[in-house]
Design an enzyme around this catalytic site. Sequence first.
Site, mmCIF file in Angstrom:
data_model
loop_
_atom_site.group_PDB
_atom_site.id
_atom_site.type_symbol
_atom_site.label_atom_id
_atom_site.label_comp_id
_atom_site.label_asym_id
_atom_site.label_seq_id
_atom_site.Cartn_x
_atom_site.Cartn_y
_atom_site.Cartn_z
ATOM 1 N N HIS A 38 7.104 7.503 4.700
ATOM 2 C CA HIS A 38 6.534 6.842 5.887
ATOM 3 C C HIS A 38 6.374 7.803 7.066
ATOM 4 O O HIS A 38 7.231 7.809 7.964
ATOM 5 C CB HIS A 38 7.439 5.683 6.302
ATOM 6 C CG HIS A 38 7.390 4.517 5.383
ATOM 7 N ND1 HIS A 38 6.580 3.428 5.606
ATOM 8 C CD2 HIS A 38 8.025 4.278 4.210
ATOM 9 C CE1 HIS A 38 6.729 2.559 4.626
ATOM 10 N NE2 HIS A 38 7.600 3.056 3.767
ATOM 11 N N GLU B 60 4.569 7.576 9.568
ATOM 12 C CA GLU B 60 4.345 6.857 10.840
ATOM 13 C C GLU B 60 5.651 6.592 11.570
ATOM 14 O O GLU B 60 5.645 6.232 12.744
ATOM 15 C CB GLU B 60 3.593 5.537 10.571
ATOM 16 C CG GLU B 60 4.399 4.408 9.925
ATOM 17 C CD GLU B 60 4.623 4.579 8.418
ATOM 18 O OE1 GLU B 60 4.290 5.653 7.864
ATOM 19 O OE2 GLU B 60 5.145 3.635 7.803
ATOM 20 N N CYS C 113 3.217 4.396 0.501
ATOM 21 C CA CYS C 113 4.232 3.509 -0.062
ATOM 22 C C CYS C 113 3.576 2.291 -0.745
ATOM 23 O O CYS C 113 2.952 2.462 -1.780
ATOM 24 C CB CYS C 113 5.231 3.122 1.018
ATOM 25 S SG CYS C 113 6.838 2.766 0.330
HETATM 26 N N1 GLN Z 1 8.938 -1.582 -2.607
HETATM 27 C C1 GLN Z 1 7.720 -1.972 -1.943
HETATM 28 C C2 GLN Z 1 6.702 -2.522 -2.951
HETATM 29 O O1 GLN Z 1 6.901 -2.449 -4.123
HETATM 30 C C3 GLN Z 1 7.116 -0.790 -1.197
HETATM 31 C C4 GLN Z 1 8.046 -0.343 -0.102
HETATM 32 C C5 GLN Z 1 7.364 0.197 1.104
HETATM 33 O O2 GLN Z 1 6.141 0.130 1.262
HETATM 34 N N2 GLN Z 1 8.153 0.716 2.010
HETATM 35 O O3 GLN Z 1 5.708 -3.048 -2.539
#
Ligand code: GLN
Length: 196
Positions: free
Chosen positions: A174, A176, A77
């Site tokens: 995610h 985790e 992410c």
């Molecule tokens: N939207 C977040 C970003 O741009 C990332 C979201 C996340 O890591 N769950 O950093």
Amino acid sequence: MQIGVLALQGDFAAHERALRELGADVRQVRTPGELVLVDGLIIPGGESTTMLKLLLEDGMAEPLKAFAATRVIYGTCAGAILAARVVTSPAQFSFGFIDIDIERNAYGRQVDSSIRRLQPEQEFIDRTGPGKLEAIFIRAPIISRLGEGVRVLIQDEGTPVLVEQGNMLAGSFHPELTADRRVHQLFLDKVSKSTG
Ligand code: GLN
């Protein structure tokens, strides 16, 4: 083999627990001195702009580049956003450890966060085990371009959500936060191979 989780910001504690469940020797990484002690690193989800700011302030940018040249990194992410080649919406500096482009917050407000059951690619199944995988997306980015040699391990209706290139893994969900440990196991197997 020591595994690091970048612990400047975000949900590093959940990654640490997931890795421990698999018997890994895990440490939190906040400084260049801690980074050199580990054989593989997870860059967790969180807020990529904040994480980037902290990385730069703490003198971690150059050590991280050196680490990426020889070691395994898994960016989830926000971590995938930092590792990508090009980041859009909004644009932001990224390290380019993996040849993908990424669009931040691309799933839109309505589907801000979601849980999906995905059928992994055969390669992922062969390396980790059978069955669908529950994937949690939280203000997730979309992997919008794959460079040559980037392999898709899991996709969601044609959108890649877990990809691999060389010693890099990047994903938009995610793992985790669910009980399925196959993605972390795949990461540990990669680190183990890379250390011989
Ligand atoms: N939207 C977040 C970003 O741009 C990332 C979201 C996340 O890591 N769950 O950093």
